[in-house]
Motif scaffolding. Structure first.
Motif, PDB file in Angstrom:
ATOM      1  N   GLU A   1      -6.609   1.539   1.570  1.00  0.00           N
ATOM      2  CA  GLU A   1      -6.569   0.812   0.301  1.00  0.00           C
ATOM      3  C   GLU A   1      -5.748   1.570  -0.743  1.00  0.00           C
TER       4      GLU A   1
ATOM      5  N   LYS B   1      -2.070   1.319   0.079  1.00  0.00           N
ATOM      6  CA  LYS B   1      -1.535   0.026  -0.347  1.00  0.00           C
ATOM      7  C   LYS B   1      -1.286   0.006  -1.857  1.00  0.00           C
ATOM      8  N   GLU B   2      -2.204   0.594  -2.617  1.00  0.00           N
ATOM      9  CA  GLU B   2      -2.045   0.639  -4.074  1.00  0.00           C
ATOM     10  C   GLU B   2      -0.807   1.439  -4.468  1.00  0.00           C
TER      11      GLU B   2
END
Length: 153
Positions: free
Chosen positions: A52, A55-56
């Motif tokens: 996550e 991805k950020e």
């Protein structure tokens, strides 16, 4: 992840951040992180990078996650690999103001035409904003270049 992978990801984070002309503080603000935490990621000190968070970072830096983890050698374009020289030129181009970009585009169009035997009239360009405050000056500049025989030798 091993330490070598962390360092490689950190280098890619650093390079992508620099390509976007972001400071650590600016990137941190986009991600909800303190700038020292961004530095720790860039230095490879943070041992666990979640999917996550990866991805950020990728979204904030406008790169593919696969670039950050080293599966792709290109930051943005899926089909093109930039040389170091091309990457440097792109970095410089992104720092130009509108007038500078217009000048580079005009010269690039002229050189492309010269090398590929194409005649492209400056006033026929499709992306010209005729309402721009510098349009008249830019148009005259383009005409001056086109009328200068020394430019076409």
């Amino acid at each position: 992840m091993d330490n070598e992978s962390n360092i490689e990801i950190g280098k890619r984070l650093f390079n992508a951040r620099k390509s976007k002309d972001l400071t650590r503080a600016e990137l941190g603000k986009l991600l909800g992180l303190h700038e020292t935490t961004v530095k720790r990621y860039e230095d490879g000190e943070i041992k666990s990078l979640s999917i996550e968070k990866l991805k950020e970072f990728a979204e904030a830096l406008d790169v593919k996650p696969t670039y950050l983890i080293g599966w792709d050698s290109v930051e943005n374009d899926k089909n093109k690999i930039l040389t170091n020289e091309e990457s440097t030129l792109l970095h410089k181009y992104r720092k130009l103001d509108g007038k500078g970009k217009h000048t580079v585009n005009t010269v690039l169009d002229m050189e492309y035409s010269r090398c590929n035997n194409v005649l492209l009239a400056a006033h026929e360009k499709e992306d010209v904003n005729k309402k721009s405050p510098t349009y008249e000056e830019d148009y005259k500049h383009d005409l001056d270049i086109m009328m200068d025989d020394n430019e076409w030798k």
